[in-house]
Design an enzyme around this catalytic site. Structure first.
Site, PDB file in Angstrom:
ATOM      1  N   ALA A 188      12.969  25.669  71.158  1.00 52.10           N
ATOM      2  CA  ALA A 188      12.110  24.983  72.128  1.00 52.10           C
ATOM      3  C   ALA A 188      11.583  26.037  73.094  1.00 52.10           C
ATOM      4  O   ALA A 188      12.173  27.095  73.257  1.00 52.10           O
ATOM      5  CB  ALA A 188      12.933  23.942  72.870  1.00 52.10           C
ATOM      6  N   GLY A 189      10.468  25.744  73.726  1.00 52.53           N
ATOM      7  CA  GLY A 189       9.923  26.716  74.680  1.00 52.53           C
ATOM      8  C   GLY A 189       8.506  26.383  75.083  1.00 52.53           C
ATOM      9  O   GLY A 189       8.144  25.205  75.252  1.00 52.53           O
ATOM     10  N   CYS A 198      -3.127  30.808  64.000  1.00 52.65           N
ATOM     11  CA  CYS A 198      -2.888  30.020  62.782  1.00 52.65           C
ATOM     12  C   CYS A 198      -2.458  28.579  63.055  1.00 52.65           C
ATOM     13  O   CYS A 198      -3.163  27.638  62.682  1.00 52.65           O
ATOM     14  CB  CYS A 198      -1.856  30.715  61.920  1.00 52.65           C
ATOM     15  SG  CYS A 198      -2.300  32.416  61.565  1.00 52.65           S
TER      16      CYS A 198
HETATM   17  C1  UGA Z   1       2.256  31.756  61.096  1.00 52.30           C
HETATM   18  C2  UGA Z   1       3.243  31.492  59.949  1.00 52.30           C
HETATM   19  O1  UGA Z   1       4.582  31.695  60.414  1.00 52.30           O
HETATM   20  C3  UGA Z   1       2.967  32.412  58.763  1.00 52.30           C
HETATM   21  O2  UGA Z   1       3.827  32.094  57.688  1.00 52.30           O
HETATM   22  C4  UGA Z   1       1.514  32.199  58.336  1.00 52.30           C
HETATM   23  O3  UGA Z   1       1.167  33.011  57.240  1.00 52.30           O
HETATM   24  C5  UGA Z   1       0.605  32.527  59.504  1.00 52.30           C
HETATM   25  O4  UGA Z   1       0.928  31.638  60.600  1.00 52.30           O
HETATM   26  C6  UGA Z   1      -0.810  32.317  59.060  1.00 52.30           C
HETATM   27  O5  UGA Z   1      -1.207  31.175  58.817  1.00 52.30           O
HETATM   28  O6  UGA Z   1      -1.517  33.305  58.848  1.00 52.30           O
HETATM   29  P1  UGA Z   1       2.130  33.504  63.113  1.00 52.30           P
HETATM   30  O7  UGA Z   1       1.039  32.653  63.658  1.00 52.30           O
HETATM   31  O8  UGA Z   1       1.923  34.968  63.050  1.00 52.30           O
HETATM   32  O9  UGA Z   1       2.495  33.058  61.602  1.00 52.30           O
HETATM   33  O10 UGA Z   1       3.414  33.290  64.035  1.00 52.30           O
HETATM   34  P2  UGA Z   1       4.803  32.492  63.977  1.00 52.30           P
HETATM   35  O11 UGA Z   1       5.912  33.443  63.949  1.00 52.30           O
HETATM   36  O12 UGA Z   1       4.787  31.453  62.939  1.00 52.30           O
HETATM   37  O13 UGA Z   1       4.809  31.812  65.427  1.00 52.30           O
HETATM   38  C7  UGA Z   1       3.816  30.861  65.816  1.00 52.30           C
HETATM   39  C8  UGA Z   1       4.114  30.349  67.203  1.00 52.30           C
HETATM   40  O14 UGA Z   1       5.263  29.486  67.202  1.00 52.30           O
HETATM   41  C9  UGA Z   1       4.426  31.423  68.257  1.00 52.30           C
HETATM   42  O15 UGA Z   1       3.736  31.113  69.436  1.00 52.30           O
HETATM   43  C10 UGA Z   1       5.933  31.325  68.473  1.00 52.30           C
HETATM   44  O16 UGA Z   1       6.324  31.733  69.739  1.00 52.30           O
HETATM   45  C11 UGA Z   1       6.139  29.832  68.256  1.00 52.30           C
HETATM   46  N1  UGA Z   1       7.533  29.478  67.878  1.00 52.30           N
HETATM   47  C12 UGA Z   1       8.051  29.934  66.707  1.00 52.30           C
HETATM   48  C13 UGA Z   1       8.280  28.660  68.704  1.00 52.30           C
HETATM   49  O17 UGA Z   1       7.828  28.207  69.768  1.00 52.30           O
HETATM   50  N2  UGA Z   1       9.560  28.316  68.308  1.00 52.30           N
HETATM   51  C14 UGA Z   1      10.096  28.762  67.157  1.00 52.30           C
HETATM   52  O18 UGA Z   1      11.279  28.401  66.859  1.00 52.30           O
HETATM   53  C15 UGA Z   1       9.339  29.585  66.330  1.00 52.30           C
END
Ligand code: UGA
Length: 446
Positions: A258-259, A266
């Site tokens: 959460a956050g 994406c």
């Molecule tokens: C995401 C997907 O994870 C990739 O698999 C995908 O290929 C990519 O989009 C895409 O479509 O190109 P990305 O956007 O780089 O990758 O970042 P993530 O690590 O997925 O994080 C996305 C957001 O969710 C961030 O703001 C992160 O802080 C947030 N998040 C992530 C949370 O708030 N809680 C979590 O438990 C995990």
């Protein structure tokens, strides 16, 4: 193999560099001449761990080069990867203009047999349209060429994109042509082992796998943000709840944090696109809709938390730690920090900002902010975390950069004008911060 990459954003560059590192000859093409000139000079337009080394090694070896000339990129390519952006249009639908332009250009320029690999995230049905358009152009121009098209979505996370490419969770190959499936498997043979599933399926399934995966990950985050709000009321701790949930293998322990909510280039656009695709299909994808709504609501919730702790907001100074949408990237697209900063400025608060990597993109992307203007109204860009915490009435952490863990909080306590720490990533230890005399609040944290 000879490979052409069209579009050198995160996906194109990581794909090109990783394939070059496997001994292929790769030419990357982009219409953005300034980007190509940077890359030709050995510089990368954004921060991505591991990429500079790949670029240096393979450029020096002569198997990775850059051009603005599509014909040159296509000249000897056996595989042409389409990696152009498919951003959100003003109507929230996927803007397919770049990929359509590339397809039109390919129709005119194709002179040899080639496999066209669609990596860009596109709505179901798009790859088939590209295939049909190319076949139609070949027929009309009487070119006797074998041009095959495959949907091969990317699953690269910014910040660990190189690792995601080299050690993928799965490889999805969308084509109904068995021979083409084999060709693609051969291309990826160095990345494939018995632990990595390779899925062979039709175009539409491959395209949907990408949207459905991103939307489910986004839904997990929004779900945990809802749970966090309930935890807060009942004095439970969402971090502990997430841990307990994660031990269930059916749930898994990832993406339960959460956050501040999800940002980036994406999840926000792909959830919006999937909602519209669903509505167009006559469905009402309620889970996707609520996922988006909950994520937008996090911005309001964070603002309310700040307001509860800083009274009045008008004329106050807030210290912001982290503006990138997540750590290990300088990307601020759809970053929750940026949305909250905009609101704070509207409420006439001043903001001091520090991010270890994203200050340059923040300055570039924040033309609407009044940077370094009057001391108590506008945004002051700081060169370190301590500066951003000096004389502020509240510190707000938006990105879980490792260096924030190592701050000397005893010293930070002396710098602030009021000891309030709002940790919107539940990243730091509440006990530690409280021990230093801070009022500490997270999201759903006791
Ligand atoms: C995401 C997907 O994870 C990739 O698999 C995908 O290929 C990519 O989009 C895409 O479509 O190109 P990305 O956007 O780089 O990758 O970042 P993530 O690590 O997925 O994080 C996305 C957001 O969710 C961030 O703001 C992160 O802080 C947030 N998040 C992530 C949370 O708030 N809680 C979590 O438990 C995990």
């Amino acid at each position: 193999m000879n490979i052409g990459i069209i579009g050198v954003g995160y996906v194109g560059l990581v794909t090109g560099a990783c394939l070059a590192d496997q001994g292929n000859n790769v030419i990357c093409m982009d219409v953005d001449a300034s980007k190509i000139s940077l890359l030709s000079g050995g510089r990368i337009p954004y921060y991505e761990p591991g990429l500079p080394q790949l670029l240096e090694r393979n450029s020096a070896a002569g198997n990775l080069s850059f051009t603005t000339d599509l014909s040159l990129c296509m000249k000897s390519a056996e595989y042409l990867f389409i990696c152009v952006g498919t951003p959100e249009g003003e109507d929230l639908f996927t803007d397919l203009r770049a990929i359509n332009t590339v397809t039109d250009n390919l129709c005119n320029l194709l002179e040899r047999n080639v496999v066209i690999v669609v990596k860009s995230t596109v709505p179901a049905g798009t790859t088939r349209k590209i295939y049909n358009k190319l076949q139609c152009a070949l027929r009309e121009s009487h070119k006797q060429l074998e041009v095959e098209v495959v949907s091969n979505p990317e699953f690269l996370s910014e910040g660990c994109a190189v690792e995601d490419f080299l050690i993928p969770d799965r490889i999805v190959i969308g084509t109904e042509n068995g021979h083409l499936s084999e060709k693609m498997t051969r291309l990826y043979q160095n990345f494939i082992n018995e632990k990595i599933p390779v899925m062979h399926t039709i175009y539409e399934n491959a395209e949907m796998i990408k949207y459905a995966s991103n939307a489910l990950l986004a839904a997990k985050i929004s779900y945990m943000n809802e749970i966090a709000a309930i935890c807060e009321f009942y004095k439970a701790d969402v971090r502990v709840v997430a841990q307990g949930m994660g031990y269930d293998r059916r749930i898994g322990n990832l993406f339960l944090k959460a956050g501040a909510g999800y940002g980036g280039s994406c999840f926000p656009k792909d959830t919006n696109a999937l909602l519209l695709l669903g509505e167009q299909a006559g469905c009402a994808p309620g889970i996707v809709r609520e996922t988006i709504k909950t994520n937008q609501n996090q911005i309001k919730l964070m603002l309310e938390k700040i307001k509860r702790n800083v009274e009045p907001l008008n004329g106050s100074m807030i210290g912001v730690l982290g503006v990138s949408f997540k750590p290990e990237t300088d990307d601020i697209r759809e970053a929750p920090a940026v949305a909250v900063i905009e609101q704070l400025l509207q409420e006439q608060a001043g903001v001091k900002v520090y991010d270890p990597r994203a200050m340059e993109s923040f300055r570039r992307g924040s033309a609407k902010f009044e940077l370094e203007s009057e001391p108590d109204h506008g945004v002051i860009c700081c060169s370190n975390a301590y500066d951003a915490c000096t004389n502020v009435e509240c510190i707000v952490l938006f990105t879980e950069w490792k260096e924030f863990e190592k701050l000397d909080f005893g010293y930070v306590r002396k710098l602030v004008s009021k000891p309030v720490f709002l940790d919107f990533r539940n990243f730091l230890s509440p006990e530690k911060l409280r021990g230093h005399g801070f009022v500490y609040e997270g999201i759903g944290v006791r």
